[in-house]
Design a protein around this motif. Structure first.
Motif, PDB file in Angstrom:
ATOM      1  N   SER A 109      43.337  35.957  29.813  1.00  0.00           N
ATOM      2  CA  SER A 109      42.427  37.099  29.966  1.00  0.00           C
ATOM      3  C   SER A 109      43.203  38.390  30.211  1.00  0.00           C
ATOM      4  O   SER A 109      42.856  39.448  29.685  1.00  0.00           O
ATOM      5  CB  SER A 109      41.467  36.859  31.138  1.00  0.00           C
ATOM      6  OG  SER A 109      40.663  35.737  30.899  1.00  0.00           O
ATOM      7  N   THR A 112      44.809  39.472  26.858  1.00  0.00           N
ATOM      8  CA  THR A 112      43.855  40.046  25.904  1.00  0.00           C
ATOM      9  C   THR A 112      43.291  41.378  26.389  1.00  0.00           C
ATOM     10  O   THR A 112      43.044  42.276  25.584  1.00  0.00           O
ATOM     11  CB  THR A 112      42.693  39.077  25.629  1.00  0.00           C
ATOM     12  OG1 THR A 112      42.063  38.727  26.866  1.00  0.00           O
ATOM     13  CG2 THR A 112      43.160  37.829  24.920  1.00  0.00           C
ATOM     14  N   SER A 113      43.103  41.513  27.699  1.00  0.00           N
ATOM     15  CA  SER A 113      42.540  42.778  28.194  1.00  0.00           C
ATOM     16  C   SER A 113      43.548  43.912  28.151  1.00  0.00           C
ATOM     17  O   SER A 113      43.175  45.089  28.108  1.00  0.00           O
ATOM     18  CB  SER A 113      42.008  42.609  29.621  1.00  0.00           C
ATOM     19  OG  SER A 113      43.059  42.301  30.509  1.00  0.00           O
ATOM     20  N   ASP A 136      33.767  48.020  22.078  1.00  0.00           N
ATOM     21  CA  ASP A 136      33.217  48.139  23.435  1.00  0.00           C
ATOM     22  C   ASP A 136      32.870  46.764  24.012  1.00  0.00           C
ATOM     23  O   ASP A 136      33.127  46.486  25.186  1.00  0.00           O
ATOM     24  CB  ASP A 136      31.972  49.031  23.426  1.00  0.00           C
ATOM     25  CG  ASP A 136      32.314  50.478  23.071  1.00  0.00           C
ATOM     26  OD1 ASP A 136      33.500  50.858  23.230  1.00  0.00           O
ATOM     27  OD2 ASP A 136      31.408  51.209  22.630  1.00  0.00           O
ATOM     28  N   VAL A 137      32.290  45.912  23.166  1.00  0.00           N
ATOM     29  CA  VAL A 137      31.945  44.549  23.613  1.00  0.00           C
ATOM     30  C   VAL A 137      33.205  43.777  23.975  1.00  0.00           C
ATOM     31  O   VAL A 137      33.264  43.097  25.003  1.00  0.00           O
ATOM     32  CB  VAL A 137      31.140  43.801  22.524  1.00  0.00           C
ATOM     33  CG1 VAL A 137      31.000  42.320  22.860  1.00  0.00           C
ATOM     34  CG2 VAL A 137      29.757  44.441  22.363  1.00  0.00           C
ATOM     35  N   PHE A 138      34.239  43.896  23.128  1.00  0.00           N
ATOM     36  CA  PHE A 138      35.507  43.209  23.406  1.00  0.00           C
ATOM     37  C   PHE A 138      36.110  43.678  24.723  1.00  0.00           C
ATOM     38  O   PHE A 138      36.557  42.873  25.543  1.00  0.00           O
ATOM     39  CB  PHE A 138      36.495  43.455  22.263  1.00  0.00           C
ATOM     40  CG  PHE A 138      37.882  42.978  22.578  1.00  0.00           C
ATOM     41  CD1 PHE A 138      38.218  41.634  22.436  1.00  0.00           C
ATOM     42  CD2 PHE A 138      38.855  43.862  23.046  1.00  0.00           C
ATOM     43  CE1 PHE A 138      39.495  41.187  22.745  1.00  0.00           C
ATOM     44  CE2 PHE A 138      40.136  43.412  23.354  1.00  0.00           C
ATOM     45  CZ  PHE A 138      40.446  42.079  23.197  1.00  0.00           C
ATOM     46  N   MET A 140      34.638  45.053  27.354  1.00  0.00           N
ATOM     47  CA  MET A 140      33.839  44.630  28.507  1.00  0.00           C
ATOM     48  C   MET A 140      33.999  43.135  28.778  1.00  0.00           C
ATOM     49  O   MET A 140      34.178  42.718  29.924  1.00  0.00           O
ATOM     50  CB  MET A 140      32.363  44.965  28.282  1.00  0.00           C
ATOM     51  CG  MET A 140      32.066  46.454  28.318  1.00  0.00           C
ATOM     52  SD  MET A 140      32.503  47.211  29.885  1.00  0.00           S
ATOM     53  CE  MET A 140      31.377  46.391  30.976  1.00  0.00           C
ATOM     54  N   THR A 141      33.923  42.320  27.736  1.00  0.00           N
ATOM     55  CA  THR A 141      34.012  40.868  27.943  1.00  0.00           C
ATOM     56  C   THR A 141      35.395  40.449  28.419  1.00  0.00           C
ATOM     57  O   THR A 141      35.515  39.540  29.249  1.00  0.00           O
ATOM     58  CB  THR A 141      33.655  40.101  26.650  1.00  0.00           C
ATOM     59  OG1 THR A 141      34.476  40.585  25.568  1.00  0.00           O
ATOM     60  CG2 THR A 141      32.184  40.270  26.305  1.00  0.00           C
ATOM     61  N   SER A 142      36.446  41.091  27.923  1.00  0.00           N
ATOM     62  CA  SER A 142      37.792  40.721  28.390  1.00  0.00           C
ATOM     63  C   SER A 142      37.983  41.113  29.853  1.00  0.00           C
ATOM     64  O   SER A 142      38.606  40.377  30.624  1.00  0.00           O
ATOM     65  CB  SER A 142      38.859  41.365  27.514  1.00  0.00           C
ATOM     66  OG  SER A 142      38.776  42.778  27.587  1.00  0.00           O
ATOM     67  N   VAL A 144      35.504  41.337  32.125  1.00  0.00           N
ATOM     68  CA  VAL A 144      34.669  40.414  32.915  1.00  0.00           C
ATOM     69  C   VAL A 144      35.352  39.062  33.051  1.00  0.00           C
ATOM     70  O   VAL A 144      35.382  38.467  34.138  1.00  0.00           O
ATOM     71  CB  VAL A 144      33.271  40.269  32.272  1.00  0.00           C
ATOM     72  CG1 VAL A 144      32.494  39.107  32.890  1.00  0.00           C
ATOM     73  CG2 VAL A 144      32.481  41.558  32.434  1.00  0.00           C
ATOM     74  N   SER A 145      35.924  38.549  31.960  1.00  0.00           N
ATOM     75  CA  SER A 145      36.594  37.246  32.026  1.00  0.00           C
ATOM     76  C   SER A 145      37.806  37.293  32.953  1.00  0.00           C
ATOM     77  O   SER A 145      38.080  36.337  33.677  1.00  0.00           O
ATOM     78  CB  SER A 145      36.996  36.774  30.628  1.00  0.00           C
ATOM     79  OG  SER A 145      38.007  37.607  30.098  1.00  0.00           O
ATOM     80  N   SER A 149      37.972  34.952  36.288  1.00  0.00           N
ATOM     81  CA  SER A 149      39.042  33.953  36.381  1.00  0.00           C
ATOM     82  C   SER A 149      39.903  34.185  37.625  1.00  0.00           C
ATOM     83  O   SER A 149      40.319  33.237  38.288  1.00  0.00           O
ATOM     84  CB  SER A 149      39.894  33.954  35.116  1.00  0.00           C
ATOM     85  OG  SER A 149      40.463  35.235  34.896  1.00  0.00           O
TER      86      SER A 149
END
Length: 199
Positions: A109, A112-113, A136-138, A140-142, A144-145, A149
C-alpha cells in the motif's frame, strides 16, 4: 413477589461460603451459559457479565470479602486464570500470522500510494492524470488501504505485547502497554502497582 423484589433480596444475600451475588458472577460457570466459540470471546463475555452485575449492586458489595478473604475482583482473577491463558495463547498465535500479512499489505500500500500513475508533468510537476476520476479514485483507495493496513498492524502488535490480564479483554482492541510506557516516560515518580478496582 415481583422481579424487582427478588433482585433486591438477592443483592443482599450471601451463601454458606460468604459469597455475595458479585462473587458468584465472578466465577466461571461450569454450565457455559455463553454459546460462543473461542476462549477469547468467552473471556470477553465473562468480563461483560461481571461488569453488568457490578453496576447493578450496591458499592459496598464490590469490596466485601468472602470466607476465603477474597473480594469479587480477586475471585474473578483466580477463577479466570485458565481462560485468560487459553485466550492469550490463541490471540498471540493468530496475531503473529495476521501481523505478517498486515505488514506485507502495508508495504504494498505504501509503494502504490507513493507512486503517481502516468508520471508527473515536467513543466509543472503536477500528476499528468490529475483531474481524471480514475486517478482520484486510485489516490483515495491507496490512501485508505495504507491507513487500514497500518492500523491493523498496530492492533496486532498491541495484542502481541499484551500483559495477559483479565481487564485487557474488556474491549476488543486496547493499547494498555503503550499508554503505560508513555506514562512511565512522562512521570517523574514510578506509579504504584496496585491501582484499585480495575475490573
Amino acid at each position: 413477589m415481583n422481579n424487582n423484589n427478588i433482585w433486591n433480596n438477592l443483592k443482599e444475600t450471601v451463601d454458606a461460603n460468604g459469597n455475595n451475588v458479585l462473587h458468584l458472577a465472578a466465577k466461571v460457570s461450569k454450565y457455559k451459559p455463553w454459546k460462543i466459540p473461542g476462549a477469547s470471546m468467552q473471556m470477553q463475555w465473562e468480563m461483560k457479565w461481571y461488569q453488568y452485575v457490578k453496576k447493578s449492586v450496591p458499592e459496598h458489595l464490590i469490596y466485601q470479602a468472602n470466607q476465603d478473604d477474597d473480594t469479587p475482583e480477586e475471585t474473578f482473577n483466580e477463577s479466570h486464570k485458565g481462560l485468560v491463558q487459553d485466550s492469550s495463547e490463541w490471540l498471540k498465535s493468530t496475531s503473529e500470522s495476521c501481523s505478517v500479512v498486515a505488514a506485507l499489505i502495508a508495504g504494498v500500500s505504501f509503494a502504490t500510494s507513493s507512486q503517481v500513475p502516468g508520471g508527473n508533468n515536467d513543466e509543472t510537476g503536477k500528476p499528468t492524470l490529475e483531474g481524471y476520476p480514475a486517478f482520484d479514485v486510485f489516490a483515495m483507495t491507496s490512501l485508505v488501504s495504507l491507513c487500514f493496513s497500518i492500523t491493523a498492524l498496530v492492533m496486532f502488535l498491541s495484542i502481541l505485547t499484551s500483559r495477559n490480564e483479565p481487564k485487557d479483554f474488556r474491549r476488543v482492541a486496547q493499547f494498555p502497554l503503550y499508554f503505560d510506557l508513555l506514562k512511565a516516560i512522562l512521570k517523574e515518580l514510578p506509579q504504584p502497582s496496585y491501582k484499585g478496582d480495575d475490573l
